[in-house]
Design a protein around this motif. Structure first.
Motif, PDB file in Angstrom:
ATOM      1  N   THR A  61      -7.996   0.296   0.761  1.00 25.20           N
ATOM      2  CA  THR A  61      -6.934   0.190  -0.224  1.00 25.20           C
ATOM      3  C   THR A  61      -7.212   1.121  -1.386  1.00 25.20           C
ATOM      4  OG1 THR A  61      -6.879  -2.130   0.419  1.00 25.20           O
ATOM      5  CG2 THR A  61      -5.604  -1.513  -1.478  1.00 25.20           C
TER       6      THR A  61
ATOM      7  N   PRO B 241      -4.671  -6.359  -2.357  1.00 24.96           N
ATOM      8  CA  PRO B 241      -4.286  -6.384  -3.777  1.00 24.96           C
ATOM      9  C   PRO B 241      -2.813  -6.793  -3.888  1.00 24.96           C
ATOM     10  CG  PRO B 241      -5.268  -4.267  -3.176  1.00 24.96           C
ATOM     11  CD  PRO B 241      -5.055  -5.009  -1.898  1.00 24.96           C
TER      12      PRO B 241
ATOM     13  N   VAL C 111     -10.907  -4.080   2.056  1.00 21.63           N
ATOM     14  CA  VAL C 111     -10.613  -3.624   0.702  1.00 21.63           C
ATOM     15  C   VAL C 111     -10.896  -2.124   0.545  1.00 21.63           C
ATOM     16  CG1 VAL C 111     -10.957  -4.144  -1.743  1.00 21.63           C
ATOM     17  CG2 VAL C 111     -11.167  -5.946  -0.061  1.00 21.63           C
TER      18      VAL C 111
ATOM     19  N   ASN D  89      -1.302  -7.300  -6.947  1.00 20.39           N
ATOM     20  CA  ASN D  89      -0.746  -6.940  -8.261  1.00 20.39           C
ATOM     21  C   ASN D  89      -0.008  -5.604  -8.181  1.00 20.39           C
ATOM     22  OD1 ASN D  89      -3.034  -5.518  -7.720  1.00 20.39           O
ATOM     23  ND2 ASN D  89      -3.796  -5.512  -9.833  1.00 20.39           N
ATOM     24  N   ARG D  90       0.851  -5.494  -7.175  1.00 20.09           N
ATOM     25  CA  ARG D  90       1.593  -4.252  -6.945  1.00 20.09           C
ATOM     26  C   ARG D  90       3.044  -4.605  -6.714  1.00 20.09           C
ATOM     27  NH1 ARG D  90      -2.389  -1.226  -2.612  1.00 20.09           N
ATOM     28  NH2 ARG D  90      -3.826  -0.447  -4.177  1.00 20.09           N
TER      29      ARG D  90
ATOM     30  N   HIS E  49       2.521   1.658  -3.333  1.00 16.33           N
ATOM     31  CA  HIS E  49       1.525   2.053  -4.330  1.00 16.33           C
ATOM     32  C   HIS E  49       1.171   3.541  -4.201  1.00 16.33           C
ATOM     33  CE1 HIS E  49      -1.887   1.561  -6.987  1.00 16.33           C
ATOM     34  NE2 HIS E  49      -2.675   2.117  -6.074  1.00 16.33           N
TER      35      HIS E  49
ATOM     36  N   GLU F 163       0.832  -1.197   0.000  1.00 19.67           N
ATOM     37  CA  GLU F 163       0.000   0.000   0.000  1.00 19.67           C
ATOM     38  C   GLU F 163       0.879   1.264   0.000  1.00 19.67           C
ATOM     39  OE1 GLU F 163      -3.209  -0.028  -0.400  1.00 19.67           O
ATOM     40  OE2 GLU F 163      -3.518   2.127  -0.151  1.00 19.67           O
TER      41      GLU F 163
ATOM     42  N   GLU G 207      -6.772 -14.992  -5.377  1.00 18.21           N
ATOM     43  CA  GLU G 207      -6.891 -13.874  -6.327  1.00 18.21           C
ATOM     44  C   GLU G 207      -5.572 -13.387  -6.903  1.00 18.21           C
ATOM     45  OE1 GLU G 207      -9.400 -10.886  -4.534  1.00 18.21           O
ATOM     46  OE2 GLU G 207     -10.582 -12.519  -3.667  1.00 18.21           O
TER      47      GLU G 207
END
Ligand SMILES: C[S@@+](CC[C@H](N)C(=O)[O-])C[C@H]1O[C@@H](n2cnc3c(N)ncnc32)[C@H](O)[C@@H]1O
Length: 319
Positions: free
Chosen positions: A317, A171, A314, A173-174, A120, A117, A150
């Motif tokens: 985020t 998430p 979520v 995909n970071r 990102h 996080e 996921e």
């Protein structure tokens, strides 16, 4: 010494050697001690009386280990536990003041979403400062593999893999890059030493073999990626590390299951050092009924005490 006694001792030693090769120093040492005990006409000799002629293929040594382990696993564990407290009272008492020195790598699965996080939000590489690092195994969180329904994150060939940690994953995909990492502890452990490894293993709950395997993987990674955990109080460490602003990186101060061990003045000192600096504060600490993962004041998610059952919030985020 009668031939039968010698033969039993020999087969226990042979099994000890196999156990060592197959990765169980514990069984190797117990079986060696059992062989010595047979030669000394001790209780192992008596227990195995009448089984001397069993063929090697019947695995007498492993049947002995299985029988004792079975007692430990079912409710007969209590009398054995109690007897140990009687027989080893002084030794056990001498270990008690040492403090709780768990270094749980599973907690990285809960912390990961927080690091991602920060990366990102800022787009900057990370400078990570862990307080209460113990052996520093969680300073290497970016060398571990995280898997969820996921998505996945991290080295697919890592010796530490989290496959069952997420109920609701963050998430993944970071990307995040750690450019500097430092940790501190009042009593740092060298995970790569025999003594340090023993201490770390001793704090794993005995029937949680998955955690033990993760610890072994993390120790292997620690060997290939040396890192010193500095012996210093967390407040003093942060005051020094945060004294000067750092540009071009996002500094993340983090800790897990740590604050309960710190005195009130110590907590105030840590809080003041963090508030005075431009840093992110990531933590995994007990809340009301559950362990919370927070980034500054924001609740990012919850988890079990060892980093399983991670449920990411979520909404916390940013897209
Ligand atoms: C239960 S362990 C947790 C270790 C690690 N954070 C983890 O989650 O696996 C708590 C650690 O905090 C350390 N500790 C307690 N008070 C401290 C202080 N004031 N400064 C630095 N370390 C401290 C202890 O020595 C111990 O290693």
């Amino acid at each position: 010494m009668p031939d039968a006694t010698e033969a039993v001792a020999r087969r226990l030693r042979r099994q000890a050697a196999y156990c060592l090769v197959d990765g169980s120093p514990l069984y190797a040492s117990l079986l060696k001690a059992a062989a010595d005990d047979v030669e000394a006409e001790g209780p192992v000799r008596q227990v195995l009386a009448g089984f001397e002629d069993d063929p090697w293929s019947s695995a007498l040594s492993l049947r002995l280990m299985g029988a004792v382990h079975r007692l430990v696993l079912d409710d007969a564990a209590w009398p054995v536990f109690r007897q140990a407290l009687i027989d080893q009272r002084e030794r056990i008492r001498s270990l008690l003041p040492g403090g709780c020195q768990t270094n749980e790598v599973g907690r990285c699965a809960a912390l990961l979403g927080g690091f991602l996080e920060v990366a990102h939000r800022t787009g900057l590489p990370l400078r990570i400062l862990e307080i209460g690092s113990s052996a520093g195994l969680n300073l290497r969180w970016d060398r571990y593999r995280y898997e969820s329904a996921e998505g996945t994150w991290g080295d697919p060939y890592s010796k530490v893999r989290f496959q069952h940690s997420y109920e609701v994953p963050p998430p993944l995909n970071r990307s995040a890059q750690v450019v500097e990492r430092k940790g501190c502890d009042l009593h740092p452990i060298d995970a790569t030493s025999d003594e340090g490894g023993l201490t770390l293993r001793s704090f794993i709950w005995a029937d949680q073999l998955g955690r033990l395997a993760q610890l072994d993987g993390a120790i292997e990674i620690a060997r290939s990626m040396p890192l010193d955990v500095e012996q210093i109080d967390a407040g003093a460490f942060l005051e020094r590390e945060l004294a000067e602003p750092r540009h071009g990186v996002s500094t993340v101060v983090y800790h897990s299951i740590f604050m309960q061990y710190v005195s009130e003045p110590g907590r105030q000192r840590i809080k003041a050092a963090i508030e005075a600096a431009d840093v992110f504060h990531l933590r995994m600490e007990p809340g009301e009924n559950v362990i919370e993962v927070r980034l500054d004041d924001e609740l990012l998610g919850t988890a079990g005490a060892h980093g399983t059952r991670v449920r990411w919030n979520v909404d916390s985020t940013r897209a």
